[in-house]
Design a protein around this motif. Sequence first.
Motif, short mmCIF file in Angstrom:
data_model
loop_
_atom_site.label_atom_id
_atom_site.label_comp_id
_atom_site.label_asym_id
_atom_site.label_seq_id
_atom_site.Cartn_x
_atom_site.Cartn_y
_atom_site.Cartn_z
N THR A 1 11.86 2.47 0.78
CA THR A 1 11.85 1.29 -0.06
C THR A 1 10.80 0.32 0.46
O THR A 1 11.11 -0.59 1.23
N PRO A 2 9.55 0.47 0.05
CA PRO A 2 8.47 -0.36 0.57
C PRO A 2 8.51 -1.77 -0.01
O PRO A 2 9.17 -2.05 -0.99
N SER A 3 7.76 -2.64 0.63
CA SER A 3 7.59 -4.00 0.15
C SER A 3 6.57 -4.01 -0.98
O SER A 3 5.64 -3.19 -1.00
N LEU A 4 6.70 -4.95 -1.90
CA LEU A 4 5.71 -5.07 -2.96
C LEU A 4 4.37 -5.53 -2.40
O LEU A 4 3.34 -5.27 -3.00
N CYS A 5 4.38 -6.21 -1.26
CA CYS A 5 3.11 -6.61 -0.64
C CYS A 5 2.36 -5.39 -0.12
O CYS A 5 1.14 -5.35 -0.15
N ASP A 6 3.10 -4.38 0.35
CA ASP A 6 2.45 -3.15 0.80
C ASP A 6 1.79 -2.42 -0.36
O ASP A 6 0.73 -1.83 -0.21
N ALA A 7 2.43 -2.48 -1.52
CA ALA A 7 1.89 -1.80 -2.70
C ALA A 7 0.64 -2.49 -3.22
O ALA A 7 -0.24 -1.87 -3.80
N GLY A 8 0.54 -3.80 -3.02
CA GLY A 8 -0.63 -4.55 -3.47
C GLY A 8 -0.58 -4.86 -4.95
O GLY A 8 0.38 -4.51 -5.65
N PRO A 9 -1.63 -5.52 -5.46
CA PRO A 9 -1.66 -5.90 -6.87
C PRO A 9 -1.69 -4.67 -7.78
O PRO A 9 -2.24 -3.63 -7.41
N PRO A 10 -1.10 -4.77 -8.96
CA PRO A 10 -1.10 -3.63 -9.88
C PRO A 10 -2.49 -3.39 -10.46
O PRO A 10 -3.34 -4.28 -10.46
N THR A 11 -2.70 -2.19 -10.93
CA THR A 11 -3.95 -1.86 -11.61
C THR A 11 -3.65 -1.58 -13.09
O THR A 11 -2.59 -1.08 -13.43
N VAL B 1 0.39 -11.54 -9.97
CA VAL B 1 1.51 -11.46 -10.89
C VAL B 1 1.83 -10.00 -11.14
O VAL B 1 0.94 -9.19 -11.42
N LEU B 2 3.10 -9.68 -11.04
CA LEU B 2 3.58 -8.34 -11.33
C LEU B 2 4.37 -8.40 -12.64
O LEU B 2 5.44 -9.01 -12.68
N PRO B 3 3.84 -7.82 -13.71
CA PRO B 3 4.55 -7.87 -14.99
C PRO B 3 5.86 -7.09 -14.92
O PRO B 3 6.05 -6.24 -14.06
N PRO B 4 6.77 -7.39 -15.84
CA PRO B 4 8.05 -6.66 -15.87
C PRO B 4 7.82 -5.15 -15.99
O PRO B 4 6.95 -4.70 -16.73
N GLY B 5 8.59 -4.40 -15.23
CA GLY B 5 8.52 -2.94 -15.30
C GLY B 5 7.37 -2.31 -14.54
O GLY B 5 7.14 -1.11 -14.66
N HIS B 6 6.62 -3.07 -13.74
CA HIS B 6 5.49 -2.52 -12.99
C HIS B 6 5.77 -2.34 -11.51
O HIS B 6 4.87 -2.09 -10.73
N ALA B 7 7.03 -2.48 -11.09
CA ALA B 7 7.37 -2.30 -9.68
C ALA B 7 7.31 -0.81 -9.34
O ALA B 7 7.83 0.01 -10.08
N PRO B 8 6.66 -0.47 -8.24
CA PRO B 8 6.54 0.94 -7.85
C PRO B 8 7.82 1.47 -7.19
O PRO B 8 7.96 1.43 -5.99
N GLY B 9 8.76 1.92 -7.97
CA GLY B 9 10.00 2.50 -7.44
C GLY B 9 10.91 1.45 -6.84
O GLY B 9 10.90 0.29 -7.22
N ALA B 10 11.72 1.87 -5.88
CA ALA B 10 12.66 0.96 -5.23
C ALA B 10 11.92 -0.03 -4.35
O ALA B 10 10.92 0.30 -3.73
N VAL B 11 12.41 -1.24 -4.30
CA VAL B 11 11.77 -2.30 -3.52
C VAL B 11 12.79 -2.89 -2.56
O VAL B 11 13.92 -3.17 -2.94
N ALA B 12 12.37 -3.08 -1.31
CA ALA B 12 13.28 -3.60 -0.28
C ALA B 12 13.36 -5.12 -0.28
O ALA B 12 14.24 -5.68 0.32
N ASP B 13 12.43 -5.79 -0.95
CA ASP B 13 12.35 -7.24 -0.90
C ASP B 13 13.42 -7.93 -1.75
O ASP B 13 13.92 -7.38 -2.70
#
Length: 174
Positions: free
Chosen positions: A26-36, A60-72
Amino acid sequence: MSFTLSRLATCIAVSLTAASGAALATPSLCDAGPPTYNGTPGKVWEGDFDGDRKPDRLWVLPPGHAPGAVADRASDPWSGFRRRFDPTLLTIVIAHGRQCSLIQKQRHFATPIWDEDDKPIRILLRSDPAIKDWPRLSRRWKGDAVLLGTEAGIDVLLYWNGKRWWVAQRDETP
């Protein structure tokens, strides 16, 4: 007695391995970085949001763009609560040092202005003379602040006070 200590050490090792595996899963969204979007990275704003004199990034991370499970966990600076991250909500991600802050507020970000490609975000630098527009608050926040646009045209100030994220609104009518 040595059998008990050996068994305890084994239990601790297994627990630590499981915990580190969970953190990797469950990575952090900061590790994933901005969406493309279609191979193009999303817009990133830079500033020193936490006042540590090191550059921080915001996107900004739009709804539904989170990469899998998030620990944050996400913060709602309007109410002061922290809660489980909701991937169905628009999220402002602020990466500062080893910390990752997620800002979510359904009522604020559920307006049409936030559906546009050009998000209504401006950075208010500590050196900007416009901080005089926020006289009672400018002493409270650390680092640079973020101005979040609204449908009414009245900006909301998002700032770090050294412990958590807060928002402030001016008393004005559109």
